[in-house]
Design a protein around this motif. Sequence first.
Motif, PDB file in Angstrom:
ATOM      1  N   LEU A  81      -0.136   6.401   2.407  1.00 42.72           N
ATOM      2  CA  LEU A  81       0.731   6.183   3.564  1.00 42.72           C
ATOM      3  C   LEU A  81       1.240   4.746   3.636  1.00 42.72           C
ATOM      4  N   LEU A  82       0.506   3.791   3.046  1.00 44.18           N
ATOM      5  CA  LEU A  82       0.870   2.377   3.186  1.00 44.18           C
ATOM      6  C   LEU A  82       2.247   2.059   2.605  1.00 44.18           C
ATOM      7  N   PRO A  83       2.589   2.462   1.349  1.00 41.96           N
ATOM      8  CA  PRO A  83       3.937   2.149   0.861  1.00 41.96           C
ATOM      9  C   PRO A  83       5.034   2.765   1.722  1.00 41.96           C
ATOM     10  N   ILE A  84       4.774   3.967   2.262  1.00 39.03           N
ATOM     11  CA  ILE A  84       5.783   4.612   3.109  1.00 39.03           C
ATOM     12  C   ILE A  84       6.008   3.797   4.371  1.00 39.03           C
ATOM     13  N   VAL A  85       4.921   3.289   4.959  1.00 37.23           N
ATOM     14  CA  VAL A  85       5.051   2.479   6.174  1.00 37.23           C
ATOM     15  C   VAL A  85       5.714   1.142   5.863  1.00 37.23           C
ATOM     16  N   LEU A  86       5.367   0.536   4.733  1.00 39.96           N
ATOM     17  CA  LEU A  86       5.896  -0.791   4.401  1.00 39.96           C
ATOM     18  C   LEU A  86       7.388  -0.767   4.112  1.00 39.96           C
ATOM     19  N   VAL A  87       7.917   0.396   3.693  1.00 39.80           N
ATOM     20  CA  VAL A  87       9.360   0.482   3.447  1.00 39.80           C
ATOM     21  C   VAL A  87      10.134   0.172   4.720  1.00 39.80           C
ATOM     22  N   GLU A  88       9.529   0.469   5.890  1.00 36.65           N
ATOM     23  CA  GLU A  88      10.213   0.253   7.164  1.00 36.65           C
ATOM     24  C   GLU A  88      10.143  -1.203   7.636  1.00 36.65           C
ATOM     25  N   TYR A  89       9.328  -2.073   6.996  1.00 36.56           N
ATOM     26  CA  TYR A  89       9.228  -3.460   7.424  1.00 36.56           C
ATOM     27  C   TYR A  89      10.536  -4.191   7.067  1.00 36.56           C
ATOM     28  N   PRO A  90      11.219  -4.770   8.043  1.00 37.43           N
ATOM     29  CA  PRO A  90      12.467  -5.485   7.705  1.00 37.43           C
ATOM     30  C   PRO A  90      12.207  -6.720   6.838  1.00 37.43           C
ATOM     31  N   LEU A 178      -5.851   2.004  -9.141  1.00 33.08           N
ATOM     32  CA  LEU A 178      -4.665   2.865  -9.108  1.00 33.08           C
ATOM     33  C   LEU A 178      -3.569   2.143  -8.345  1.00 33.08           C
ATOM     34  N   PHE A 179      -2.410   1.991  -8.972  1.00 39.94           N
ATOM     35  CA  PHE A 179      -1.278   1.279  -8.376  1.00 39.94           C
ATOM     36  C   PHE A 179      -0.310   2.319  -7.785  1.00 39.94           C
ATOM     37  N   LEU A 180      -0.106   2.237  -6.459  1.00 40.85           N
ATOM     38  CA  LEU A 180       0.807   3.119  -5.749  1.00 40.85           C
ATOM     39  C   LEU A 180       2.082   2.338  -5.455  1.00 40.85           C
ATOM     40  N   ALA A 181       3.195   2.721  -6.055  1.00 32.10           N
ATOM     41  CA  ALA A 181       4.439   1.963  -5.959  1.00 32.10           C
ATOM     42  C   ALA A 181       5.515   2.802  -5.291  1.00 32.10           C
ATOM     43  N   ARG A 182       6.407   2.120  -4.536  1.00 30.34           N
ATOM     44  CA  ARG A 182       7.530   2.802  -3.878  1.00 30.34           C
ATOM     45  C   ARG A 182       8.738   1.869  -3.877  1.00 30.34           C
ATOM     46  N   ARG A 183       9.885   2.423  -4.229  1.00 34.69           N
ATOM     47  CA  ARG A 183      11.110   1.623  -4.320  1.00 34.69           C
ATOM     48  C   ARG A 183      11.621   1.253  -2.934  1.00 34.69           C
ATOM     49  N   ILE A 184      12.135   0.015  -2.828  1.00 34.53           N
ATOM     50  CA  ILE A 184      12.791  -0.465  -1.613  1.00 34.53           C
ATOM     51  C   ILE A 184      14.292  -0.449  -1.864  1.00 34.53           C
ATOM     52  N   GLY A 185      15.032   0.229  -0.997  1.00 35.35           N
ATOM     53  CA  GLY A 185      16.475   0.293  -1.164  1.00 35.35           C
ATOM     54  C   GLY A 185      16.920   1.558  -1.883  1.00 35.35           C
TER      55      GLY A 185
END
Length: 608
Positions: A81-90, A178-185
Motif C-alpha cells: 500500500l505504501l507506493p500507492i499512497v506515496l504517489v499522491e504526495y505532491p 524485496l523492492f516494491l516500485a511504482r512509477r510516478i507520472g
Amino acid sequence: MAFDGRLRYSAHMVPTLAHGRAYVRRHALPLIAVVVLTIVAASVLRLYAHRQAVMGLQQDAARIARQEERLLGSELQRFRLLPIVLVEYPDVGDALRNGSVAAAARLNQKLRGLAERTGAPVIYAIDRHGRTVSASNAGQSDSFVGRDYSFRPYFRQAMRTGTAEYFALGNTSHRPGLFLARRIGLASAPDGVIVVKVEFARMVQAWASDAGHTLLLDDHGVVVVTTDSAAEFTLIRPLTPAAEATIRQSQQFGDIALRPCPYRIAGQNATDREGVRYVVGATPAPLPRWQLIHVLPSEPALKAADGWVRSVTALIAVGLIGLALLATWRRTRAERAALAREALEDEVARRTAELRASNNRLTVEIAERIRADQRFRAAREELAQANRLGSLGSITAGVAHEINQPVAAIRTLADNARTFLSRAKPDKAAANLAAIVELTERIASIVQEMRRFVRRGAHGLGPVSLDAVLDGTMLLIGDRFRTAGVALERPNGGALPQVMAGRIRLEQVLVNLLQNALDAVADSPSPRVRLTVTEQPDGVQLVVEDNGPGLDPAIASEIFTPFVTGKPDGLGLGLGIARDIMTEFGGVLETIPSGLGGAGFRLRMRRA
C-alpha cells in the motif's frame, strides 16, 4: 538275573523318553508360535505406525506452509500500500520533476517519518534517469541519495509497466530484500519511481517458532528467504543459461556464488547432505511463480512411532505368552475342562476383535473431527476477510462521493477566477482562489482520514479524543447519512472526554454500528439515529440508538455470536469483531433498550 534286569530297565526307559519328547513338543510349539506371532505383529504395526507418522507429518508440513504463506501475504500487502499512497504526495512529484533541493529535503523528512511508522527499512525516490533524489535514510552513512540505480530491473520495469516487485541483495546495504516500485507520472512522460524495500528478518523469526525449516523460492528456484542459514541463496534446481545471465547482469545477489541447496527434494520427501530424511509441504507464495516450502524432519516422528510399536508389541507378547501358558496349563488338565477352555479362548478372541473394531472406529471419528475443525477455521477466516473488504468497499464509495462535490466546485470556481482575471477583477478572482484553498483542505482531510482508516492494523492503546473519533467517523460515512436523508444526532455542549483506546479501531467499531443503524432505519418514515456520550464515575459511555424495527427477539441474545445476523445478505461477523475490539480496549459492547424505539448499543470505555 542281570540279563533280565537289563531287559526290564530298557523296556522301562523307552516309554519314558517318548513321553519326554512329547512333553517338549507340547511346550515348545506354543512358545515358538508366540515368537513368530510377535515378530509378525511387530512388523505389521511398524509399517502402520510409520505410514501414519509420515501422513501426519505431511499434513503438518502442508498446514505450516499454508499458515506461513498467509503470514507472508499479510506482511507484503501491508507494504504494497505504501507506493500507492506515496504517489499522491505532491512533494514526490516536485522533487522528481524540478530537482528542487528544498522539495527533496521536505520529502526526505516525510519518507523518514513514514518509514519509522510502518517499519519499512528504506523508502526512496528515483528520477527518470535512475538517480536517487530523496530517501528515508538521507544524511546517514548508507544514504541512497545520489546513487544510480538505473541498472536495477525493478527501476526499468516500473518505468515501463508502472509497477515492479523484485528481490535482490542491497547494492548499498548488502542486505537482501524485496523492492516494491511504482512509477510516478504518466507512461509517456514519467517523473521517476518510488521504491519501498521490504526485509524479512521479523518474518524469519516468526517462521522459526515452527518446527522444521522454511524455504522461500523465487521464480528461478533460488532460496531467497529461509530459517536455515545453510540453505540461504542456494539453488533448488540448476539455473538455465538465460536466468544465470540475467542474475549476473542485474547483480541481483552481488558477489554471492549460488551453490546447490543442501536439501534434495523429490515430491513430498527430501534428504539433506547427511542423509537425514524430511517431509515436504509446499504452497504457492504471494509473488508470481514463487513457492514456499516447509520441511519437517521425519526421524523424531518415526522414533516416536517405533516406541509406540515396541510398547504395543510388548503388550501383545505378554498377552500371547499368557494365552500360551494358559493353553498349556489347560491342556494338562482332564478332558472335562476342554469345553470350558475352548469357551474361554473363544471369548478372548471375540472381545479382542470388538476392541480392535472400536479402536478403528474411534480413529476414523477423530480424524474426521480434525478435518471438520480445519474446514471450520478456514471458512471463518475467509468470512472475516470478506466482511472487512465489504465494509472498506462501502466506505470508499462514500468518500469518493464526498470528494466529487468539492472537486466539481473547485472546477467551477477556477473557471470563474479565470474569467474575473480576464476582466481585470483581481479581488473577485482572489475570493474564488481562497474558496478553492478551503475546498482542497477539505479534500485533504477526507483523504487523510481514509488513509488512516486503511492503516487500522496498529494495535497500540492510548488517550483518544472522542471528538476526533466522531469527526473521523463522519468523514468516512457522513455521505451515506446525507444521501439517505437520515438525521444523525451528535452530542452537543462542549468538548467530549478522552478515553483509553486505539483511534482507528474505535472508528471501525462506530462505523460498523452506524452502518447497521442506517440499514435498520431505511424503511422508517422519519428515520433517526442518535449518538449520546455520558461520563460515569468509572468511565465513559457512548450509546448508539435508532428508531428502526429493533433487534429480532429470536437472535437478540446471540447477536454477537459469529454468523448470527438479522440482515438477509449479512455475514454476521461485524458485531462479533466490534465486541472483540472493545474487549481489547478493556471495555464492553452490549445491547440496551433504545430510547428511540429501535435498537440500542452501549460502549463502556475507560477514561484516559
